[in-house]
Design an enzyme around this catalytic site. Structure first.
Site, PDB file in Angstrom:
ATOM      1  N   CYS A 157      -0.459 -10.358  -7.244  1.00 11.54           N
ATOM      2  CA  CYS A 157      -0.179  -9.440  -6.134  1.00 11.54           C
ATOM      3  C   CYS A 157      -0.201 -10.119  -4.778  1.00 11.54           C
ATOM      4  O   CYS A 157       0.647  -9.829  -3.911  1.00 11.54           O
ATOM      5  CB  CYS A 157      -1.158  -8.262  -6.159  1.00 11.54           C
ATOM      6  SG  CYS A 157      -2.885  -8.715  -6.408  1.00 11.54           S
ATOM      7  N   HIS A 252      -2.683  -5.759   0.650  1.00 14.29           N
ATOM      8  CA  HIS A 252      -3.210  -7.113   0.828  1.00 14.29           C
ATOM      9  C   HIS A 252      -2.665  -7.697   2.131  1.00 14.29           C
ATOM     10  O   HIS A 252      -1.447  -7.760   2.349  1.00 14.29           O
ATOM     11  CB  HIS A 252      -2.784  -8.021  -0.332  1.00 14.29           C
ATOM     12  CG  HIS A 252      -3.481  -7.741  -1.618  1.00 14.29           C
ATOM     13  ND1 HIS A 252      -4.498  -6.828  -1.738  1.00 14.29           N
ATOM     14  CD2 HIS A 252      -3.304  -8.276  -2.873  1.00 14.29           C
ATOM     15  CE1 HIS A 252      -4.923  -6.806  -2.996  1.00 14.29           C
ATOM     16  NE2 HIS A 252      -4.214  -7.676  -3.691  1.00 14.29           N
TER      17      HIS A 252
END
Length: 359
Positions: A157, A252
């Site tokens: 990710c 993120h």
């Protein structure tokens, strides 16, 4: 080239359907023009139960009625014989052998797990960046003895959000090395994930395996399919990474410093980011956003709370592009870790496989 589809949706299954990424697959596949969920797979502990009883639903979107009463099966290909493909949200502890078994059973696998990412004939696919690498599939099938099945992975990710803005910069100026500090959301650890005692009001400066993934996956993704289309010519960008778990639910954030091979001004770098045309655009993939990479000019952006859902979670945001005192430039990158960085990324990969005729 336009992505074409028959009137009948393709039946698909989800492996690891009760977990955080499995649940995200379920929500993103609701009403999808190409795919219809036919089977939900999970552990033996969940098998035999209705999905609503097996899963601890954690998303803010209600559990869809279409899957609530579906009986969960074990992750055995025999239960998925009507499926042309499966989306794998399996834990890496079990994913490797299970995914191979599905590919051998003539079922295409679109995996979130790390197990096959660095296999020589398996692509780490991000359609915005390296759509052509899907063309390794015929050689993969030949070398592994698969007939209709194959394995395609998406990146870790944090890697996914990073390489999208790196792609136009690498193409325009070249990159010799970079330093990246990540601030990764708790949803990236799955459910139940990091305990509230450990993460509330805290930062955990270690995520097992993440820093190495950022280095090796980035170079494979930004490389090229080799001339005989049975592997990849990888880049040789030196990557130093520091990965942190922070008290954010989704998104993120990555602070990146980059050394360019060719000197460029900040405005020149910004312009290549503005002008970025994702490789996926020519395929008209239904889940792809109108803007894959957005450049934000505000000094205080991107921020997870304000920007993570851009493009329904499929858009990567970049901001604070400026000169770096140590390297050439620095910037801040934000991506939705369970959409473009996980389930959504796999769905884009499957849409690309249809566009290219592999499904």
């Amino acid at each position: 080239q336009i992505c074409k589809m028959t009137t009948e949706p393709v039946k698909c299954g989800i492996l690891g359907a009760t977990g955080a990424v499995g649940q995200r697959f379920i929500t993103l596949l609701q009403g999808h023009p190409y795919f219809q969920i036919a089977v939900l797979g999970a552990s033996e502990r969940s098998a035999g139960k209705n999905y609503k009883d097996a899963a601890s639903w954690m998303l803010d979107i209600p559990l869809p009625d279409s899957v609530a009463n579906m009986q969960v099966k074990t992750c055995d290909p025999v239960h998925f014989s009507d499926c042309a493909l499966v989306f794998s949200a399996l834990d890496a502890n079990v994913a490797g052998d299970v995914e191979e078994a599905f590919a051998k059973a003539d079922i295409a696998v679109f995996s979130n797990a790390k197990n096959h990412r660095m296999d020589s004939n398996v692509p780490i696919l991000i359609p915005y960046v390296n759509a052509e690498q899907i063309d390794v599939i015929p050689k993969q099938q030949e070398e592994r003895g698969y007939k209709k099945g194959f394995i395609v992975t998406n990146a870790n990710c944090s890697t996914t959000g990073l390489v999208v803005p790196l792609k136009p910069i690498e193409d325009a100026f070249g990159i010799s090395k970079m330093f990246v500090v990540t601030m990764q959301a708790v949803s990236g650890a799955g459910y139940p994930g990091v305990s509230s005692y450990d993460i509330t009001g805290n930062v955990v400066p270690y995520i097992s395996g993440e820093e190495n993934k950022l280095a090796v996956e980035t170079n494979k993704i930004l490389g090229n399919l080799n001339d005989v289309k049975n592997g990849f010519d990888e880049k040789d960008i030196k990557v130093s990474a520091q990965c942190n778990r922070v008290h954010v639910l989704e998104g993120h954030t990555e602070c990146v410093s980059i050394e360019l091979k060719t000197k460029a001004t900040v405005e020149e770098v910004k312009q290549v980011l503005r002008d970025f045309v994702p490789q996926s655009q020519k395929y008209n993939l239904p889940s792809a956003p109108s803007v894959a990479l957005q450049l934000l000019e505000s000094e205080s952006r991107p921020q997870p709370r304000r920007d993570v859902n851009a493009g329904n979670g499929y858009t990567v945001s970049v901001g604070r592009v400026r000169e770096c005192e140590l390297f050439s430039i620095k910037m801040v990158v934000l991506s939705h870790n369970t959409v473009i960085g996980a389930a959504g990324g796999s769905i884009l990969n499957a849409e690309l496989a249809i566009a290219k005729g592999y499904l």
